[in-house]
Design an enzyme around this catalytic site. Structure first.
Site, PDB file in Angstrom:
ATOM      1  N   SER A 141       0.857  -1.188   0.000  1.00 51.85           N
ATOM      2  CA  SER A 141       0.000   0.000   0.000  1.00 51.85           C
ATOM      3  C   SER A 141       0.889   1.232   0.000  1.00 51.85           C
ATOM      4  O   SER A 141       2.057   1.153   0.388  1.00 51.85           O
ATOM      5  CB  SER A 141      -0.860   0.009   1.266  1.00 51.85           C
ATOM      6  OG  SER A 141      -1.538   1.247   1.378  1.00 51.85           O
ATOM      7  N   TYR A 154      -2.908  -1.221  10.810  1.00 53.56           N
ATOM      8  CA  TYR A 154      -2.901  -1.570   9.378  1.00 53.56           C
ATOM      9  C   TYR A 154      -1.563  -1.167   8.743  1.00 53.56           C
ATOM     10  O   TYR A 154      -0.926  -1.958   8.046  1.00 53.56           O
ATOM     11  CB  TYR A 154      -4.063  -0.858   8.681  1.00 53.56           C
ATOM     12  CG  TYR A 154      -4.132  -1.057   7.185  1.00 53.56           C
ATOM     13  CD1 TYR A 154      -4.382  -2.319   6.641  1.00 53.56           C
ATOM     14  CD2 TYR A 154      -3.956   0.018   6.300  1.00 53.56           C
ATOM     15  CE1 TYR A 154      -4.451  -2.494   5.259  1.00 53.56           C
ATOM     16  CE2 TYR A 154      -4.033  -0.159   4.922  1.00 53.56           C
ATOM     17  CZ  TYR A 154      -4.278  -1.413   4.405  1.00 53.56           C
ATOM     18  OH  TYR A 154      -4.349  -1.592   3.044  1.00 53.56           O
TER      19      TYR A 154
HETATM   20  N1  LIG Z   1      -8.663  -0.521  -1.568  1.00 56.65           N
HETATM   21  C1  LIG Z   1      -7.597   0.227  -1.276  1.00 56.65           C
HETATM   22  O1  LIG Z   1      -7.677   1.490  -1.235  1.00 56.65           O
HETATM   23  C2  LIG Z   1      -6.260  -0.423  -1.031  1.00 56.65           C
HETATM   24  C3  LIG Z   1      -5.119   0.398  -1.026  1.00 56.65           C
HETATM   25  C4  LIG Z   1      -3.885  -0.181  -0.783  1.00 56.65           C
HETATM   26  C5  LIG Z   1      -3.775  -1.541  -0.564  1.00 56.65           C
HETATM   27  N2  LIG Z   1      -4.891  -2.324  -0.573  1.00 56.65           N
HETATM   28  C6  LIG Z   1      -4.723  -3.756  -0.329  1.00 56.65           C
HETATM   29  O2  LIG Z   1      -5.296  -4.490  -1.379  1.00 56.65           O
HETATM   30  C7  LIG Z   1      -5.634  -5.800  -0.915  1.00 56.65           C
HETATM   31  C8  LIG Z   1      -7.034  -6.145  -1.397  1.00 56.65           C
HETATM   32  O3  LIG Z   1      -7.972  -5.273  -0.819  1.00 56.65           O
HETATM   33  P1  LIG Z   1      -9.222  -4.674  -1.624  1.00 56.65           P
HETATM   34  O4  LIG Z   1      -9.104  -3.200  -1.610  1.00 56.65           O
HETATM   35  O5  LIG Z   1      -9.419  -5.377  -2.905  1.00 56.65           O
HETATM   36  O6  LIG Z   1     -10.394  -5.027  -0.568  1.00 56.65           O
HETATM   37  P2  LIG Z   1     -11.601  -6.066  -0.650  1.00 56.65           P
HETATM   38  O7  LIG Z   1     -12.455  -5.773  -1.833  1.00 56.65           O
HETATM   39  O8  LIG Z   1     -12.221  -5.999   0.703  1.00 56.65           O
HETATM   40  O9  LIG Z   1     -10.890  -7.479  -0.868  1.00 56.65           O
HETATM   41  C9  LIG Z   1     -10.172  -8.104   0.146  1.00 56.65           C
HETATM   42  C10 LIG Z   1     -10.078  -9.570  -0.183  1.00 56.65           C
HETATM   43  O10 LIG Z   1      -9.283 -10.210   0.829  1.00 56.65           O
HETATM   44  C11 LIG Z   1     -10.003 -11.361   1.240  1.00 56.65           C
HETATM   45  N3  LIG Z   1      -9.630 -11.862   2.548  1.00 56.65           N
HETATM   46  C12 LIG Z   1      -9.707 -11.280   3.764  1.00 56.65           C
HETATM   47  N4  LIG Z   1      -9.272 -12.120   4.718  1.00 56.65           N
HETATM   48  C13 LIG Z   1      -8.916 -13.268   4.088  1.00 56.65           C
HETATM   49  C14 LIG Z   1      -8.400 -14.513   4.509  1.00 56.65           C
HETATM   50  N5  LIG Z   1      -8.200 -14.793   5.807  1.00 56.65           N
HETATM   51  N6  LIG Z   1      -8.118 -15.467   3.578  1.00 56.65           N
HETATM   52  C15 LIG Z   1      -8.349 -15.230   2.275  1.00 56.65           C
HETATM   53  N7  LIG Z   1      -8.863 -14.079   1.809  1.00 56.65           N
HETATM   54  C16 LIG Z   1      -9.139 -13.109   2.703  1.00 56.65           C
HETATM   55  C17 LIG Z   1     -11.470 -10.947   1.176  1.00 56.65           C
HETATM   56  O11 LIG Z   1     -12.303 -12.082   1.252  1.00 56.65           O
HETATM   57  P3  LIG Z   1     -13.832 -12.001   1.766  1.00 56.65           P
HETATM   58  O12 LIG Z   1     -14.649 -11.522   0.602  1.00 56.65           O
HETATM   59  O13 LIG Z   1     -14.150 -13.395   2.161  1.00 56.65           O
HETATM   60  O14 LIG Z   1     -13.857 -11.026   2.912  1.00 56.65           O
HETATM   61  C18 LIG Z   1     -11.441 -10.269  -0.185  1.00 56.65           C
HETATM   62  O15 LIG Z   1     -11.441 -11.216  -1.217  1.00 56.65           O
HETATM   63  C19 LIG Z   1      -5.480  -5.766   0.606  1.00 56.65           C
HETATM   64  O16 LIG Z   1      -4.265  -6.374   0.952  1.00 56.65           O
HETATM   65  C20 LIG Z   1      -5.427  -4.277   0.919  1.00 56.65           C
HETATM   66  O17 LIG Z   1      -4.706  -4.006   2.090  1.00 56.65           O
HETATM   67  C21 LIG Z   1      -6.138  -1.796  -0.814  1.00 56.65           C
END
Ligand SMILES: NC(=O)c1ccc[n+]([C@@H]2O[C@H](COP(=O)([O-])OP(=O)(O)OC[C@H]3O[C@@H](n4cnc5c(N)ncnc54)[C@H](OP(=O)(O)O)[C@@H]3O)[C@@H](O)[C@H]2O)c1
Length: 279
Positions: A141, A154
């Site tokens: 991130s 986080y």
């Molecule tokens: N969105 C942002 O602004 C942003 C910015 C920087 C970095 N990120 C990073 O990007 C990554 C993805 O996030 P996203 O933004 O796409 O959010 P998201 O739409 O909430 O997706 C998160 C994913 O992680 C899964 N997950 C959570 N716990 C898990 C576990 N124990 N085992 C397997 N899967 C699990 C969730 O599954 P469920 O559907 O079952 O909950 C979902 O598929 C994360 O690492 C986040 O920190 C996001």
């Protein structure tokens, strides 16, 4: 029959960045294992893959569960004999004042965002080491490089992912394995809905209440202007299809200016700018 098709494994493919990355890799010819902890959420990706005739399979993988990780990686190895790309994407955010976080909330966050990534990577590495090639892509991130109030836990997980990735890149290079960090800015995904707020920080009488409310308002404002998940998927694709990938890739419209500020400002100037943004 031995196929030359490159094999990719993506964690957390039920929504957001993971879903988009799995589809993008499959659309670009990777046999993609779109893994998720809850296969009940696989309908959408399966239907898209069927419509577009993509080389994509779904598989159960919960990054916090040793057995689930072992089973998933074992079955991929049995079926495809190789893993060329691992995208460690699964994660969520906890929000709250540091003093008010229960130790369980902190440990749970580390269990998914850091130990989950470690668990999956350690399961995949022997396969990549034997085949003398592979690329590990860790979704970090922008806040893997700077902190913000309410984000101490986080942010700590993402700083840890950065340090881990940088360190193992030296160890793995002799085995032909590359390590890449993707640093997204604000991306419109399900991350806001799945955000966990420290219980004590939800109390309106909390001494941090005003600050936390400002932080949440500012996060909501940034989310409205956030980029879509496909910009992150494109960064992953670029990293895994380039011969000599960089260690870090930025993804998202706001991120370049944030990183430029971080590079060019003193810590004091950066701190002042962050405080201005929270008004
Ligand atoms: N969105 C942002 O602004 C942003 C910015 C920087 C970095 N990120 C990073 O990007 C990554 C993805 O996030 P996203 O933004 O796409 O959010 P998201 O739409 O909430 O997706 C998160 C994913 O992680 C899964 N997950 C959570 N716990 C898990 C576990 N124990 N085992 C397997 N899967 C699990 C969730 O599954 P469920 O559907 O079952 O909950 C979902 O598929 C994360 O690492 C986040 O920190 C996001």
């Amino acid at each position: 029959m031995i196929s030359n098709q490159r094999v990719a494994v993506v964690t957390g493919s039920s929504s957001g960045i993971g879903l988009e990355t799995s589809l993008t890799l499959a659309r670009n010819g990777f046999l993609t294992y779109a893994t998720m902890r809850n296969l009940n959420k696989s309908e959408n990706i399966i239907s898209l893959a069927e419509t577009e005739k993509l080389p994509l399979k779904t598989l159960q993988l919960d990054v916090v569960d040793d057995r689930s990780v072992e089973n998933a990686i074992r079955s991929i190895r049995a079926e495809s004999s190789r893993i060329d790309v691992l995208v460690n994407n699964a994660g969520y955010t906890v929000n709250g004042a540091f003093e008010e976080h229960a130790m369980e909330e902190i440990k749970a966050q580390f269990e998914t965002n850091l130990f989950g990534l470690i668990r999956v990577t350690q399961a995949v590495l022997p396969i990549m080491r034997r085949q003398k090639s592979g690329i590990i892509v860790n979704i970090s991130s922008a806040v893997g490089r700077f902190g913000y109030p309410g984000g101490s836990v986080y942010v700590s997980t993402k700083f840890a992912v950065e340090g881990l990735s940088e360190s193992i890149s030296y160890e793995l290079e002799p085995f032909g394995i590359k390590v890449v960090l993707i640093e997204p800015g604000v991306i419109r995904t399900n991350i806001v809905n799945s955000m966990v707020t420290a219980k004590k920080s939800q109390d309106p009488n909390s001494p941090y209440s005003q600050l936390m409310q400002k932080v949440v308002r500012s996060l909501e404002r940034m989310m409205e202007n956030g980029s879509s998940a496909d910009v992150v998927a494109k960064a992953v694709l670029e990293a895994v299809t380039t011969e000599n990938p960089s260690l870090r890739y930025l993804a998202g419209k706001d991120i370049e200016s944030w990183m430029e500020a971080k590079r060019s400002m003193s810590d004091e100037e950066f701190y002042k700018m962050m405080k201005e943004n929270l008004k």
